[in-house]
Design a protein around this motif. Structure first.
Motif, mmCIF file in Angstrom:
data_model
loop_
_atom_site.group_PDB
_atom_site.id
_atom_site.type_symbol
_atom_site.label_atom_id
_atom_site.label_comp_id
_atom_site.label_asym_id
_atom_site.label_seq_id
_atom_site.Cartn_x
_atom_site.Cartn_y
_atom_site.Cartn_z
ATOM 1 N N ILE A 137 0.820 -1.211 0.000
ATOM 2 C CA ILE A 137 0.000 0.000 0.000
ATOM 3 C C ILE A 137 0.854 1.262 0.000
ATOM 4 C CG2 ILE A 137 -0.185 0.249 2.523
ATOM 5 C CD1 ILE A 137 -3.200 0.855 2.053
ATOM 6 N N ASP A 138 2.133 1.134 0.369
ATOM 7 C CA ASP A 138 3.025 2.282 0.539
ATOM 8 C C ASP A 138 3.780 2.568 -0.760
ATOM 9 O OD1 ASP A 138 4.854 4.168 1.305
ATOM 10 O OD2 ASP A 138 5.677 3.039 2.989
ATOM 11 N N PRO A 139 3.632 3.770 -1.327
ATOM 12 C CA PRO A 139 4.325 4.090 -2.588
ATOM 13 C C PRO A 139 5.838 3.938 -2.495
ATOM 14 C CG PRO A 139 2.666 5.759 -2.086
ATOM 15 C CD PRO A 139 2.765 4.891 -0.877
ATOM 16 N N GLN A 158 0.650 -1.349 -6.528
ATOM 17 C CA GLN A 158 0.342 -0.544 -5.348
ATOM 18 C C GLN A 158 -1.143 -0.639 -5.037
ATOM 19 O OE1 GLN A 158 1.658 3.541 -5.473
ATOM 20 N NE2 GLN A 158 0.385 4.123 -3.722
ATOM 21 N N GLY A 159 -1.457 -0.883 -3.778
ATOM 22 C CA GLY A 159 -2.846 -0.944 -3.364
ATOM 23 C C GLY A 159 -2.996 -1.696 -2.060
ATOM 24 N N ASP A 160 -4.229 -1.808 -1.603
ATOM 25 C CA ASP A 160 -4.533 -2.423 -0.315
ATOM 26 C C ASP A 160 -4.737 -3.924 -0.479
ATOM 27 O OD1 ASP A 160 -5.227 -2.823 2.314
ATOM 28 O OD2 ASP A 160 -7.250 -2.027 2.120
ATOM 29 N N LEU A 165 -4.016 -6.600 -6.778
ATOM 30 C CA LEU A 165 -3.604 -7.677 -7.680
ATOM 31 C C LEU A 165 -4.480 -7.767 -8.927
ATOM 32 C CD1 LEU A 165 -3.015 -10.501 -5.029
ATOM 33 C CD2 LEU A 165 -1.297 -9.007 -6.080
ATOM 34 N N PRO A 166 -3.918 -8.251 -10.018
ATOM 35 C CA PRO A 166 -4.726 -8.491 -11.219
ATOM 36 C C PRO A 166 -5.779 -9.569 -10.945
ATOM 37 C CG PRO A 166 -2.370 -8.554 -11.734
ATOM 38 C CD PRO A 166 -2.486 -8.532 -10.245
ATOM 39 N N ALA A 167 -6.992 -9.354 -11.407
ATOM 40 C CA ALA A 167 -8.083 -10.295 -11.154
ATOM 41 C C ALA A 167 -7.797 -11.678 -11.723
ATOM 42 C CB ALA A 167 -9.381 -9.744 -11.738
ATOM 43 N N ARG A 168 -6.963 -11.753 -12.757
ATOM 44 C CA ARG A 168 -6.690 -13.049 -13.385
ATOM 45 C C ARG A 168 -5.974 -14.026 -12.456
ATOM 46 N NH1 ARG A 168 -1.396 -13.548 -14.849
ATOM 47 N NH2 ARG A 168 -0.130 -11.659 -15.009
#
Length: 275
Positions: A137-139, A158-160, A165-168
């Motif tokens: 989550i941290d840039p 980057q994200g929570d 993550l990619p849905a695939r």
């Protein structure tokens, strides 16, 4: 009258300090392994006395050695670390070892709460040719992880947690490594100054009992794991019962692996109750 130049005579270059002199400086600053640290600083400075002086000053001021020299050893690799990023701990190598033992043929690897990307990089280097994804989550962590992961063909997002993550990847992850923050909020102040003052709180703070992020990972992990995939999360001795409960509450078969030497504890979850 002789002409006087407006330029001052050149100052002599400072001499490179000896290993013993540098070690004495570090020891006076409270560094327990002063000789080893002196060797690392001298190597990182590459013969530049000014760089040695600057690095020694930063170390004496309490900056973690890994941030002083710019790398940490992990899993037999040099992992780039940068200011403001969690420094990988050697005990976490046990998590990597457990993952490799349980899933030696893994083809899809995810490193959640990746920090510098050390865990993912170590797994990818050992497995070879995997589809590696790391997320934080941290840039600052994401920028650093890219330096360690992309050279191995991996991807950093980057994200929570799973939202990054990619849905695939849903239902396809063979190794889901999550070195989540697990320090209880009211114990952050008790950490050594190197961690408390120089590492991001988001990489340390696990909430009231230290298990907030672990529970969130466990709850969503079954949807992302392959049928024989493994979730591996590092935890502490007093948090082990709660961590195991979080995995079983999520429908995972939960077990514990312990290494007393480092020391390290890893809870392991397998979907569908499979062993």
């Amino acid at each position: 009258m002789p002409h006087r130049s407006d330029r001052s005579p050149s100052s002599p270059s400072p001499a490179l300090p000896s290993r013993d002199a540098l070690a004495a400086t570090l020891r006076a600053a409270g560094c327990v392994f002063a000789e080893d640290e002196a060797d690392m600083i001298l190597a990182a400075a590459n013969g530049d006395p000014c760089a040695v002086e600057a690095m020694a000053a930063r170390r004496a001021a309490g900056l973690p050695l890994e941030l002083v020299v710019g790398w940490a050893e992990f899993g037999g690799r040099r992992i780039v670390v940068e200011p403001g990023v969690f420094v990988p701990r050697r005990r976490t190598e046990f998590l990597v070892e457990q993952a490799l033992a349980l899933a030696p043929d893994a083809s899809v690897v995810v490193d959640l709460c990746c920090g510098s990307g050390a865990v993912g990089a170590a797994l990818a280097a050992a497995l070879g040719g995997v589809d590696l994804h790391a997320a934080d989550i941290d840039p600052a962590a994401v920028r650093c992880a890219r330096r360690n992961v992309e050279s191995l063909g991996g991807h950093v997002h980057q994200g929570d947690l799973f939202d990054a993550l990619p849905a695939r990847l849903r239902g396809r992850v063979d190794i889901l490594a999550a070195n989540v923050p697990y320090v209880p909020s009211d114990e952050i102040a008790l950490l050594p100054a190197e961690a408390r003052d120089h590492e991001p709180r988001v990489a340390l703070d696990g909430g009231t009992d230290g298990l907030d992020v672990l529970r969130r990972v466990a709850a969503r992990a079954p949807a992302w794991l392959a049928p024989n995939g493994r979730l591996l999360i590092e935890t502490s001795p007093h948090q082990t019962p709660g961590a195991l409960t979080a995995l079983t509450d999520a429908g995972l078969h939960a077990e514990l692996a312990v290494c007393e030497d480092r020391p390290a504890r890893v809870v392991i979850g397998t979907p569908g109750g499979a062993g």
